[in-house]
Scaffold this motif. Structure first.
Motif, PDB file in Angstrom:
ATOM      1  N   TYR A 291       0.731  -1.161   0.147  1.00 12.17           N
ATOM      2  CA  TYR A 291       0.028  -0.174  -0.060  1.00 12.17           C
ATOM      3  C   TYR A 291       0.787   1.279  -0.009  1.00 12.17           C
ATOM      4  O   TYR A 291       0.513   2.321  -0.319  1.00 12.17           O
ATOM      5  N   VAL A 292       2.100   1.158   0.345  1.00 13.94           N
ATOM      6  CA  VAL A 292       2.907   2.426   0.784  1.00 13.94           C
ATOM      7  C   VAL A 292       4.282   1.897   0.346  1.00 13.94           C
ATOM      8  O   VAL A 292       4.629   0.898   0.549  1.00 13.94           O
ATOM      9  N   LYS A 293       5.106   2.932  -0.154  1.00 10.94           N
ATOM     10  CA  LYS A 293       6.340   2.653  -0.720  1.00 10.94           C
ATOM     11  C   LYS A 293       7.375   2.958   0.782  1.00 10.94           C
ATOM     12  O   LYS A 293       7.389   3.961   1.316  1.00 10.94           O
ATOM     13  N   ASP A 294       8.347   2.053   0.859  1.00  9.33           N
ATOM     14  CA  ASP A 294       9.457   2.149   1.707  1.00  9.33           C
ATOM     15  C   ASP A 294       8.848   2.351   3.314  1.00  9.33           C
ATOM     16  O   ASP A 294       9.263   3.484   3.850  1.00  9.33           O
ATOM     17  N   PRO A 295       7.794   1.740   3.781  1.00  4.70           N
ATOM     18  CA  PRO A 295       7.335   2.043   4.982  1.00  4.70           C
ATOM     19  C   PRO A 295       8.225   1.731   6.232  1.00  4.70           C
ATOM     20  O   PRO A 295       9.106   0.881   6.122  1.00  4.70           O
ATOM     21  N   ILE A 296       8.227   2.367   7.285  1.00  5.34           N
ATOM     22  CA  ILE A 296       9.050   2.399   8.504  1.00  5.34           C
ATOM     23  C   ILE A 296       8.195   2.091   9.627  1.00  5.34           C
ATOM     24  O   ILE A 296       7.198   2.676  10.055  1.00  5.34           O
ATOM     25  N   VAL A 297       8.130   0.855  10.215  1.00  4.88           N
ATOM     26  CA  VAL A 297       7.622   0.324  11.297  1.00  4.88           C
ATOM     27  C   VAL A 297       8.003   0.456  12.663  1.00  4.88           C
ATOM     28  O   VAL A 297       9.234  -0.021  12.637  1.00  4.88           O
ATOM     29  N   ASN A 298       7.501   1.152  13.556  1.00  7.71           N
ATOM     30  CA  ASN A 298       8.193   1.189  14.911  1.00  7.71           C
ATOM     31  C   ASN A 298       7.094   0.311  15.814  1.00  7.71           C
ATOM     32  O   ASN A 298       5.840   0.338  15.755  1.00  7.71           O
ATOM     33  N   LEU A 299       7.484  -0.626  16.462  1.00 11.38           N
ATOM     34  CA  LEU A 299       6.815  -1.725  17.565  1.00 11.38           C
ATOM     35  C   LEU A 299       7.139  -1.480  18.848  1.00 11.38           C
ATOM     36  O   LEU A 299       8.484  -1.516  19.107  1.00 11.38           O
ATOM     37  N   GLN A 300       6.439  -1.302  19.887  1.00 12.59           N
ATOM     38  CA  GLN A 300       6.723  -1.147  21.223  1.00 12.59           C
ATOM     39  C   GLN A 300       5.937  -1.959  22.047  1.00 12.59           C
ATOM     40  O   GLN A 300       4.540  -1.829  21.818  1.00 12.59           O
ATOM     41  N   TYR A 301       6.304  -2.704  23.005  1.00  9.55           N
ATOM     42  CA  TYR A 301       5.263  -3.094  24.102  1.00  9.55           C
ATOM     43  C   TYR A 301       4.874  -2.134  25.135  1.00  9.55           C
ATOM     44  O   TYR A 301       5.447  -1.216  25.570  1.00  9.55           O
ATOM     45  N   LEU A 302       3.396  -2.120  25.275  1.00 10.46           N
ATOM     46  CA  LEU A 302       2.989  -1.103  26.210  1.00 10.46           C
ATOM     47  C   LEU A 302       2.649  -1.912  27.377  1.00 10.46           C
ATOM     48  O   LEU A 302       2.363  -1.186  28.529  1.00 10.46           O
ATOM     49  N   ASN A 303       2.838  -3.101  27.443  1.00  8.70           N
ATOM     50  CA  ASN A 303       2.439  -3.807  28.791  1.00  8.70           C
ATOM     51  C   ASN A 303       3.407  -4.775  29.304  1.00  8.70           C
ATOM     52  O   ASN A 303       3.404  -6.007  29.682  1.00  8.70           O
ATOM     53  N   PHE A 304       4.806  -4.519  28.990  1.00 10.00           N
ATOM     54  CA  PHE A 304       5.818  -5.555  29.175  1.00 10.00           C
ATOM     55  C   PHE A 304       5.931  -5.277  30.737  1.00 10.00           C
ATOM     56  O   PHE A 304       6.418  -4.308  31.267  1.00 10.00           O
ATOM     57  N   LYS A 305       5.752  -6.646  31.497  1.00 12.32           N
ATOM     58  CA  LYS A 305       5.686  -6.241  32.731  1.00 12.32           C
ATOM     59  C   LYS A 305       6.466  -7.609  33.641  1.00 12.32           C
ATOM     60  O   LYS A 305       6.519  -8.718  32.905  1.00 12.32           O
ATOM     61  N   ILE A 306       7.063  -7.374  34.701  1.00  4.38           N
ATOM     62  CA  ILE A 306       7.746  -8.476  35.276  1.00  4.38           C
ATOM     63  C   ILE A 306       7.161  -8.489  36.754  1.00  4.38           C
ATOM     64  O   ILE A 306       7.066  -7.104  37.385  1.00  4.38           O
ATOM     65  N   THR A 307       7.166  -9.459  37.503  1.00  8.26           N
ATOM     66  CA  THR A 307       6.802  -9.539  38.960  1.00  8.26           C
ATOM     67  C   THR A 307       7.816 -10.228  40.039  1.00  8.26           C
ATOM     68  O   THR A 307       8.582 -10.909  39.435  1.00  8.26           O
ATOM     69  N   VAL A 308       8.211  -9.350  40.795  1.00 13.49           N
ATOM     70  CA  VAL A 308       9.310  -9.533  41.873  1.00 13.49           C
ATOM     71  C   VAL A 308       8.734  -9.674  43.013  1.00 13.49           C
ATOM     72  O   VAL A 308       7.999  -8.771  43.654  1.00 13.49           O
ATOM     73  N   ILE A 309       8.650 -11.048  43.690  1.00 10.58           N
ATOM     74  CA  ILE A 309       7.961 -11.165  45.084  1.00 10.58           C
ATOM     75  C   ILE A 309       9.049 -12.100  46.026  1.00 10.58           C
ATOM     76  O   ILE A 309      10.040 -12.539  45.351  1.00 10.58           O
ATOM     77  N   GLY A 310       8.575 -12.319  47.061  1.00  9.79           N
ATOM     78  CA  GLY A 310       9.453 -13.038  48.070  1.00  9.79           C
ATOM     79  C   GLY A 310      10.274 -12.358  49.074  1.00  9.79           C
ATOM     80  O   GLY A 310       9.835 -10.955  49.133  1.00  9.79           O
ATOM     81  N   GLU A 311      11.414 -12.369  49.290  1.00 12.43           N
ATOM     82  CA  GLU A 311      12.326 -11.610  50.330  1.00 12.43           C
ATOM     83  C   GLU A 311      12.873 -10.398  49.575  1.00 12.43           C
ATOM     84  O   GLU A 311      14.215 -10.454  49.223  1.00 12.43           O
ATOM     85  N   VAL A 312      12.314  -9.691  49.150  1.00 16.66           N
ATOM     86  CA  VAL A 312      12.881  -8.314  48.509  1.00 16.66           C
ATOM     87  C   VAL A 312      11.982  -7.179  49.164  1.00 16.66           C
ATOM     88  O   VAL A 312      11.005  -7.313  49.743  1.00 16.66           O
ATOM     89  N   SER A 313      12.582  -6.217  49.211  1.00 16.55           N
ATOM     90  CA  SER A 313      12.302  -4.790  50.088  1.00 16.55           C
ATOM     91  C   SER A 313      11.013  -4.209  49.558  1.00 16.55           C
ATOM     92  O   SER A 313       9.937  -3.930  50.192  1.00 16.55           O
ATOM     93  N   ASN A 314      10.591  -4.200  48.062  1.00 17.46           N
ATOM     94  CA  ASN A 314       9.366  -3.868  47.551  1.00 17.46           C
ATOM     95  C   ASN A 314       8.779  -4.907  46.594  1.00 17.46           C
ATOM     96  O   ASN A 314       8.972  -4.660  45.441  1.00 17.46           O
ATOM     97  N   PRO A 315       8.027  -5.847  46.984  1.00 15.63           N
ATOM     98  CA  PRO A 315       7.478  -6.991  46.025  1.00 15.63           C
ATOM     99  C   PRO A 315       6.689  -6.092  45.299  1.00 15.63           C
ATOM    100  O   PRO A 315       5.817  -5.356  45.922  1.00 15.63           O
ATOM    101  N   ASN A 316       6.339  -6.380  43.869  1.00 16.47           N
ATOM    102  CA  ASN A 316       5.618  -5.660  43.098  1.00 16.47           C
ATOM    103  C   ASN A 316       5.441  -6.228  41.705  1.00 16.47           C
ATOM    104  O   ASN A 316       6.515  -7.006  41.185  1.00 16.47           O
ATOM    105  N   THR A 317       4.636  -5.982  41.033  1.00 20.78           N
ATOM    106  CA  THR A 317       4.617  -6.103  39.668  1.00 20.78           C
ATOM    107  C   THR A 317       4.832  -4.872  38.900  1.00 20.78           C
ATOM    108  O   THR A 317       4.187  -3.789  39.048  1.00 20.78           O
ATOM    109  N   PHE A 318       5.792  -4.822  37.893  1.00 16.57           N
ATOM    110  CA  PHE A 318       6.508  -3.491  37.176  1.00 16.57           C
ATOM    111  C   PHE A 318       6.104  -3.500  35.832  1.00 16.57           C
ATOM    112  O   PHE A 318       6.517  -4.456  35.125  1.00 16.57           O
TER     113      PHE A 318
END
Length: 265
Positions: free
Chosen positions: A133-160
């Protein structure tokens, strides 16, 4: 005989304090790197995260055609002083959701399967489709919900939720305020869903070889669990431990005094 009984009582006291005393712990990351010594290792080409069901993707398209940019992006057209049209795109906050079939629904192109592709592979696939449909398109892709969870014996357990798809286990622990003194650095658990399989892997952060582990760099939805040591487990049952300690102290104290009395007579 009295001396033996007294000795037994003293041994009980020593064993008691030995049991509840603080065990020696290795709290140093990469402790096998000698102090003052240089260490180097080749940077491993870690596997890239793959797009999964439930991922939310921000995808933008740019080209030499302002009309095409408007067609493939959420935005409005604006004009410059010389009459040229430009695309003033509004950020696609909602993103494109990868559905249960691994598909996204993209303007004009329709449904496209992206599940199982790395970000680079998905960009290439989108660009090939857009070239119809278009010549020489440039595509940018980014995660909006890339998350990790840290729990257990840490100072601030949370999902980031992160703005990047490249984060190491050390950076994740840093977000969580690092491990407490009770965290077992030699036995950190990583839980990962990948290719329809859920894996649980244990890592030893006292060992420098972790720097080349495929789990050193995290993927979206990874869960990091820091296991507590045995001392923490004992402290968790505070009330029971308190009564047990008091009962043992009273028992040992009475036995000691009783035997000491006959020993001195």
């Amino acid at each position: 005989m009295k001396k033996i009984t007294l000795l037994n009582s003293l041994v009980c006291i020593i064993l008691f304090f030995g049991l509840f005393g603080c065990a020696k712990r290795n709290l140093v990351y990469f402790s096998d790197i000698e102090s003052g010594a240089d260490f180097s290792t080749e940077i491993t080409d870690f596997p890239e995260p793959k797009i999964q069901k439930g991922d939310l993707l921000k995808i933008t398209v740019s080209s030499l055609s302002a009309e095409s940019n408007l067609l493939f992006n959420a935005g409005v057209m604006s004009s410059t002083d010389d009459g040229r049209m430009m695309n003033a795109a509004v950020p696609i906050n909602e993103g494109y959701l990868v559905d249960k079939n691994g598909l996204i629904n993209f303007p004009v192109l329709g449904t496209i399967e992206l599940e199982g592709l790395t970000k680079e592979e998905a960009i290439e696939k989108m660009a090939r489709r857009l070239e119809e449909y278009v010549k020489d398109p440039i595509v940018n892709l980014q995660y909006l919900n890339f998350k990790i969870t840290v729990i257990g014996e840490v100072s601030n357990p949370n999902t980031f939720t992160l703005e990047t798809d490249r984060i190491s286990i050390l950076e994740a622990l840093g977000l969580a305020g690092d491990m407490t003194e009770y965290g077992k650095r030699e036995n950190v658990l990583i839980i990962r869903d990948e290719d329809g399989v859920r894996r649980a892997v244990r890592l030893n952060l006292n060992d420098k070889s972790i720097l080349n582990s495929p789990y050193f760099m995290l993927h979206q939805n990874d869960v990091i669990y820091v296991e507590p040591d045995k001392i923490k487990a004992v402290q968790a049952s505070t009330n029971q431990r308190t009564f047990a300690v008091l009962g043992l102290l009273v028992s040992v104290g009475v036995s000691l005094l009783f035997n000491l009395r006959f020993y001195l007579e």
